[in-house]
Scaffold this active site. Structure first.
Site, PDB file in Angstrom:
ATOM      1  N   ASP A 180       0.862  -1.180   0.000  1.00  0.00           N
ATOM      2  CA  ASP A 180       0.000   0.000   0.000  1.00  0.00           C
ATOM      3  C   ASP A 180       0.900   1.233   0.000  1.00  0.00           C
ATOM      4  OD1 ASP A 180      -1.530   2.233   1.236  1.00  0.00           O
ATOM      5  OD2 ASP A 180      -3.126   0.749   1.262  1.00  0.00           O
ATOM      6  N   ASN A 188      -2.810  12.981  -2.944  1.00  0.00           N
ATOM      7  CA  ASN A 188      -3.931  13.487  -3.757  1.00  0.00           C
ATOM      8  C   ASN A 188      -4.398  14.852  -3.280  1.00  0.00           C
ATOM      9  OD1 ASN A 188      -4.275  11.530  -5.751  1.00  0.00           O
ATOM     10  ND2 ASN A 188      -5.534  10.226  -4.442  1.00  0.00           N
ATOM     11  N   ASP A 197      -2.197  10.051  -9.905  1.00  0.00           N
ATOM     12  CA  ASP A 197      -2.199   9.030 -10.964  1.00  0.00           C
ATOM     13  C   ASP A 197      -0.783   8.766 -11.475  1.00  0.00           C
ATOM     14  OD1 ASP A 197      -4.901   8.792 -10.752  1.00  0.00           O
ATOM     15  OD2 ASP A 197      -5.385   9.945 -12.548  1.00  0.00           O
ATOM     16  N   GLU A 223      -4.790   2.386  -4.131  1.00  0.00           N
ATOM     17  CA  GLU A 223      -3.329   2.452  -4.074  1.00  0.00           C
ATOM     18  C   GLU A 223      -2.700   1.152  -3.596  1.00  0.00           C
ATOM     19  OE1 GLU A 223      -4.800   4.208  -0.127  1.00  0.00           O
ATOM     20  OE2 GLU A 223      -5.465   4.055  -2.198  1.00  0.00           O
TER      21      GLU A 223
END
Length: 299
Positions: A180, A188, A197, A223
């Site tokens: 992760d 973000n 992204d 993620e």
């Protein structure tokens, strides 16, 4: 003359059509039958050798009843009936010469037909190729995560099932790594989803670059990434996960600069359910995040 033995009538006639031998000599009945059924229009009978090869019908030497029946049956066939039977199976035509005028006319027609057929064949072949390319693209899209280019969740599930079957059959183990991206929400929120992204794509490239061709990498969701490692053991998979952790930690990401990842690691146990394996690796990942992130926990 150089005589060449062949396996059978069909083999001999095939060698004539392929220009491997000049001619084939054999039984008139057999040749005529094969010309009619397998080489129509390709070969012709050029002449007849002045020898007769009598044919016989055989039965087992311990079956006298069948022998008598067969002999009576053969004796009962008249010459007229024999001719009638043979005429149903083949017709004999000897070719002594070639009409070149007719040949040129036929060749012209043939070339015209060949040109038309070739055009449509090439068109069909081109369309078939385009369809094949499109099908392969669709096939790839069906198993690929659009953003990262890794296997999607559906394909990863399918690989897990296959690895379980192989493991149970050959009594070896496979490993599962669940990782992760640490604090991905902050990435973000701070840099925007476009940068987020890019980080996901970069993670995918790092994983691809540092795994074996026999390993399977999938985007598990958001993620999270899942790596399936065939035929491994505890020591090896822990070392492998730490190597990936260090590769990610030392990489300079665009905009974000530094990013880390937490790893959960486990091995599939004989004949356990995949749900049990996945719960265990998920618990290992949760523990890695709980204990400070950017580390590998084996469970």
């Amino acid at each position: 003359m150089k005589f060449i033995e062949v396996e059978n009538i069909e083999d001999g006639l095939k060698k004539v059509t392929d220009n491997k031998i000049f001619a084939y000599a054999g039984s008139l009945v057999g040749i005529a039958y094969n010309l009619q059924n397998r080489f129509a229009g390709e070969l012709k009978i050029a002449g007849k050798i002045g020898e007769n090869w009598p044919l016989s019908n055989g039965v087992r030497n311990d079956d006298l009843i069948l022998l008598n029946i067969m002999q009576k049956a053969i004796n009962s066939v008249t010459k007229e009936q024999r001719k009638e039977i043979l005429n149903k199976w083949f017709s004999i035509k000897y070719e002594n010469g070639i009409d070149y005028t007719m040949l040129y006319q036929l060749l012209t027609v043939f070339l015209l037909i060949l040109g038309i057929v070739s055009y449509f064949y090439n068109q069909k072949r081109r369309l078939h190729f385009e369809l094949e390319v499109a099908y392969k693209k669709l096939e790839k899209l069906a198993v690929t995560d659009k953003l990262t280019g890794l296997y999607n969740r559906h394909k990863t599930d399918e690989i897990l099932v296959n690895q379980k079957e192989l493991s149970n059959r050959y009594e070896n183990s496979f490993g599962v790594i669940l990782l992760d991206i640490d604090h991905f929400k902050n990435i973000n929120d701070s840099f925007g989803h476009n940068i987020g992204d890019k980080v996901l794509k970069t993670f995918a490239r790092i994983l691809k670059r540092n795994t074996r061709t026999t390993d399977f990498i999938g985007r598990w969701g958001g993620e999270e990434f899942l790596i399936i490692v065939p035929q491994t053991e505890k020591k090896s998979i822990i070392k492998f996960a730490n190597m990936l952790k260090e590769a990610i930690e030392s990489y300079e990401f665009p905009e974000v600069k530094n990013a880390t990842s937490s790893f959960g690691v486990t091995l599939y146990k004989d004949n356990e359910s995949l749900d049990t394996t996945l719960v265990r690796v998920d618990e290992a990942l949760y523990q890695a995040k709980k204990e400070g992130r950017n580390q590998v926990i084996y469970k």
